[in-house]
Design a protein around this motif. Structure first.
Motif, PDB file in Angstrom:
ATOM      1  N   LEU A   7     -34.850  17.811 -77.494  1.00  0.00           N
ATOM      2  CA  LEU A   7     -34.023  16.672 -77.113  1.00  0.00           C
ATOM      3  C   LEU A   7     -32.594  17.171 -76.942  1.00  0.00           C
ATOM      4  CD1 LEU A   7     -33.406  13.659 -76.678  1.00  0.00           C
ATOM      5  CD2 LEU A   7     -33.261  13.435 -79.177  1.00  0.00           C
ATOM      6  N   LEU A   8     -32.042  16.962 -75.775  1.00  0.00           N
ATOM      7  CA  LEU A   8     -30.664  17.346 -75.455  1.00  0.00           C
ATOM      8  C   LEU A   8     -29.821  16.077 -75.429  1.00  0.00           C
ATOM      9  CD1 LEU A   8     -28.463  19.293 -74.389  1.00  0.00           C
ATOM     10  CD2 LEU A   8     -29.422  18.943 -72.109  1.00  0.00           C
ATOM     11  N   ILE A   9     -28.843  16.010 -76.344  1.00  0.00           N
ATOM     12  CA  ILE A   9     -27.968  14.842 -76.419  1.00  0.00           C
ATOM     13  C   ILE A   9     -26.568  15.273 -76.002  1.00  0.00           C
ATOM     14  CG2 ILE A   9     -27.042  13.016 -77.894  1.00  0.00           C
ATOM     15  CD1 ILE A   9     -29.411  13.577 -79.830  1.00  0.00           C
ATOM     16  N   ASP A  10     -26.146  14.829 -74.835  1.00  0.00           N
ATOM     17  CA  ASP A  10     -24.826  15.178 -74.299  1.00  0.00           C
ATOM     18  C   ASP A  10     -24.417  14.088 -73.319  1.00  0.00           C
ATOM     19  OD1 ASP A  10     -22.626  16.467 -72.770  1.00  0.00           O
ATOM     20  OD2 ASP A  10     -23.236  18.255 -73.882  1.00  0.00           O
ATOM     21  N   ASP A  11     -23.172  13.664 -73.387  1.00  0.00           N
ATOM     22  CA  ASP A  11     -22.708  12.586 -72.518  1.00  0.00           C
ATOM     23  C   ASP A  11     -22.356  13.056 -71.115  1.00  0.00           C
ATOM     24  OD1 ASP A  11     -20.496  13.895 -73.826  1.00  0.00           O
ATOM     25  OD2 ASP A  11     -19.189  12.321 -73.071  1.00  0.00           O
ATOM     26  N   GLU A  12     -22.340  14.352 -70.866  1.00  0.00           N
ATOM     27  CA  GLU A  12     -21.992  14.888 -69.547  1.00  0.00           C
ATOM     28  C   GLU A  12     -23.266  15.271 -68.788  1.00  0.00           C
ATOM     29  OE1 GLU A  12     -18.722  17.722 -69.406  1.00  0.00           O
ATOM     30  OE2 GLU A  12     -18.289  17.214 -71.498  1.00  0.00           O
ATOM     31  N   THR A  13     -23.514  14.599 -67.671  1.00  0.00           N
ATOM     32  CA  THR A  13     -24.734  14.861 -66.908  1.00  0.00           C
ATOM     33  C   THR A  13     -24.753  16.283 -66.330  1.00  0.00           C
ATOM     34  OG1 THR A  13     -23.767  13.802 -64.957  1.00  0.00           O
ATOM     35  CG2 THR A  13     -25.199  12.454 -66.335  1.00  0.00           C
ATOM     36  N   ASP A  14     -23.584  16.839 -65.993  1.00  0.00           N
ATOM     37  CA  ASP A  14     -23.547  18.219 -65.491  1.00  0.00           C
ATOM     38  C   ASP A  14     -24.029  19.200 -66.556  1.00  0.00           C
ATOM     39  OD1 ASP A  14     -22.540  17.244 -63.130  1.00  0.00           O
ATOM     40  OD2 ASP A  14     -20.481  17.911 -63.470  1.00  0.00           O
ATOM     41  N   GLN A  30     -40.392  21.458 -72.880  1.00  0.00           N
ATOM     42  CA  GLN A  30     -40.153  20.163 -72.257  1.00  0.00           C
ATOM     43  C   GLN A  30     -38.817  19.645 -72.785  1.00  0.00           C
ATOM     44  OE1 GLN A  30     -43.526  17.749 -73.244  1.00  0.00           O
ATOM     45  NE2 GLN A  30     -44.854  18.788 -71.779  1.00  0.00           N
ATOM     46  N   ILE A  31     -37.959  19.194 -71.886  1.00  0.00           N
ATOM     47  CA  ILE A  31     -36.618  18.751 -72.258  1.00  0.00           C
ATOM     48  C   ILE A  31     -36.492  17.252 -72.026  1.00  0.00           C
ATOM     49  CG2 ILE A  31     -34.144  19.158 -71.981  1.00  0.00           C
ATOM     50  CD1 ILE A  31     -35.878  21.688 -72.744  1.00  0.00           C
ATOM     51  N   MET A  32     -36.128  16.552 -73.077  1.00  0.00           N
ATOM     52  CA  MET A  32     -35.785  15.134 -72.983  1.00  0.00           C
ATOM     53  C   MET A  32     -34.268  15.065 -73.073  1.00  0.00           C
ATOM     54  SD  MET A  32     -38.519  13.458 -75.670  1.00  0.00           S
ATOM     55  CE  MET A  32     -37.666  14.173 -77.065  1.00  0.00           C
ATOM     56  N   THR A  33     -33.668  14.074 -72.457  1.00  0.00           N
ATOM     57  CA  THR A  33     -32.212  13.952 -72.524  1.00  0.00           C
ATOM     58  C   THR A  33     -31.806  12.562 -72.985  1.00  0.00           C
ATOM     59  OG1 THR A  33     -32.058  13.324 -70.197  1.00  0.00           O
ATOM     60  CG2 THR A  33     -31.793  15.672 -70.721  1.00  0.00           C
ATOM     61  N   ALA A  34     -30.626  12.518 -73.587  1.00  0.00           N
ATOM     62  CA  ALA A  34     -29.984  11.266 -73.970  1.00  0.00           C
ATOM     63  C   ALA A  34     -28.492  11.460 -73.736  1.00  0.00           C
ATOM     64  CB  ALA A  34     -30.258  10.939 -75.431  1.00  0.00           C
ATOM     65  N   ASN A  35     -27.812  10.407 -73.288  1.00  0.00           N
ATOM     66  CA  ASN A  35     -26.399  10.561 -72.933  1.00  0.00           C
ATOM     67  C   ASN A  35     -25.441   9.993 -73.977  1.00  0.00           C
ATOM     68  OD1 ASN A  35     -26.829   7.885 -72.471  1.00  0.00           O
ATOM     69  ND2 ASN A  35     -26.268   7.918 -70.315  1.00  0.00           N
ATOM     70  N   SER A  36     -25.952   9.683 -75.168  1.00  0.00           N
ATOM     71  CA  SER A  36     -25.080   9.226 -76.254  1.00  0.00           C
ATOM     72  C   SER A  36     -25.768   9.484 -77.583  1.00  0.00           C
ATOM     73  CB  SER A  36     -24.789   7.725 -76.115  1.00  0.00           C
ATOM     74  OG  SER A  36     -25.960   6.966 -76.386  1.00  0.00           O
ATOM     75  N   GLY A  37     -24.980   9.461 -78.649  1.00  0.00           N
ATOM     76  CA  GLY A  37     -25.547   9.639 -79.975  1.00  0.00           C
ATOM     77  C   GLY A  37     -26.539   8.549 -80.311  1.00  0.00           C
ATOM     78  N   GLU A  38     -26.201   7.321 -79.955  1.00  0.00           N
ATOM     79  CA  GLU A  38     -27.089   6.189 -80.231  1.00  0.00           C
ATOM     80  C   GLU A  38     -28.424   6.345 -79.502  1.00  0.00           C
ATOM     81  OE1 GLU A  38     -22.802   4.726 -80.503  1.00  0.00           O
ATOM     82  OE2 GLU A  38     -23.947   5.901 -79.073  1.00  0.00           O
ATOM     83  N   ALA A  39     -28.364   6.671 -78.206  1.00  0.00           N
ATOM     84  CA  ALA A  39     -29.586   6.857 -77.418  1.00  0.00           C
ATOM     85  C   ALA A  39     -30.398   8.049 -77.935  1.00  0.00           C
ATOM     86  CB  ALA A  39     -29.244   7.043 -75.939  1.00  0.00           C
ATOM     87  N   GLY A  40     -29.707   9.097 -78.338  1.00  0.00           N
ATOM     88  CA  GLY A  40     -30.381  10.278 -78.884  1.00  0.00           C
ATOM     89  C   GLY A  40     -31.102   9.973 -80.180  1.00  0.00           C
ATOM     90  N   LEU A  41     -30.454   9.208 -81.039  1.00  0.00           N
ATOM     91  CA  LEU A  41     -31.062   8.818 -82.308  1.00  0.00           C
ATOM     92  C   LEU A  41     -32.330   8.007 -82.059  1.00  0.00           C
ATOM     93  CD1 LEU A  41     -30.856   8.754 -85.407  1.00  0.00           C
ATOM     94  CD2 LEU A  41     -29.382   6.745 -85.181  1.00  0.00           C
ATOM     95  N   GLU A  42     -32.255   7.041 -81.149  1.00  0.00           N
ATOM     96  CA  GLU A  42     -33.421   6.223 -80.808  1.00  0.00           C
ATOM     97  C   GLU A  42     -34.557   7.085 -80.248  1.00  0.00           C
ATOM     98  OE1 GLU A  42     -32.567   2.906 -78.236  1.00  0.00           O
ATOM     99  OE2 GLU A  42     -30.848   2.296 -79.465  1.00  0.00           O
ATOM    100  N   ALA A  43     -34.215   8.010 -79.352  1.00  0.00           N
ATOM    101  CA  ALA A  43     -35.229   8.866 -78.728  1.00  0.00           C
ATOM    102  C   ALA A  43     -35.884   9.781 -79.763  1.00  0.00           C
ATOM    103  CB  ALA A  43     -34.604   9.698 -77.616  1.00  0.00           C
TER     104      ALA A  43
END
Length: 126
Positions: A7-14, A30-43
């Motif tokens: 799981l990659l948690i980073d707010d920058e899409t680049d 396999q890479i999952m992404t989340a763009n915030s801490g909150e979304a990353g925690l949920e994922a």
């Protein structure tokens, strides 16, 4: 090769795009992404990964708040976390390890060596 889920948690899409390329280069991860801490925690709670790459500086729930929440949740408490950060000072790195990090990778990182860095921190074979 073992198929790992990261799981990659980073707010920058680049950063997400470059990291995904680097992490899947010569691996079957396999890479999952989340763009915030909150979304990353949920994922991470919904589908616990084998490891998490976590940005330190994010709006809202930053990396330190995110790792604290992940370490407190029994579902994610044992998932290894590697920080991605632009702060390379020894005191910054020490603070991240004290928070429970398994590793710290400095931005900008080399995408061609990112998977081997992650594997090295986690004692995974490529």
């Amino acid at each position: 090769m073992t198929c790992r889920q990261i799981l990659l948690i980073d707010d920058e899409t680049d950063i997400q795009t470059v990291a995904k390329i680097g992490l899947t280069l010569n691996t079957d991860w396999q890479i999952m992404t989340a763009n915030s801490g909150e979304a990353g925690l949920e994922a991470a709670i919904a589908n616990p990964p084998d490891a998490i790459l976590l940005d330190v500086a994010m709006p809202g729930m930053d990396g330190l708040a995110t790792i604290a929440a992940l370490k407190q949740n029994p579902v994610t408490a044992r998932v290894p976390i590697i920080f991605l950060t632009a702060k390379a000072q020894a005191s910054d790195r020490r603070r991240l390890y004290e928070a429970g990090a398994s590793g710290v990778i400095t931005k900008p990182f080399d995408p061609t060596t990112l998977a081997s860095q992650v594997a090295g921190f986690l004692a995974w074979q490529l």
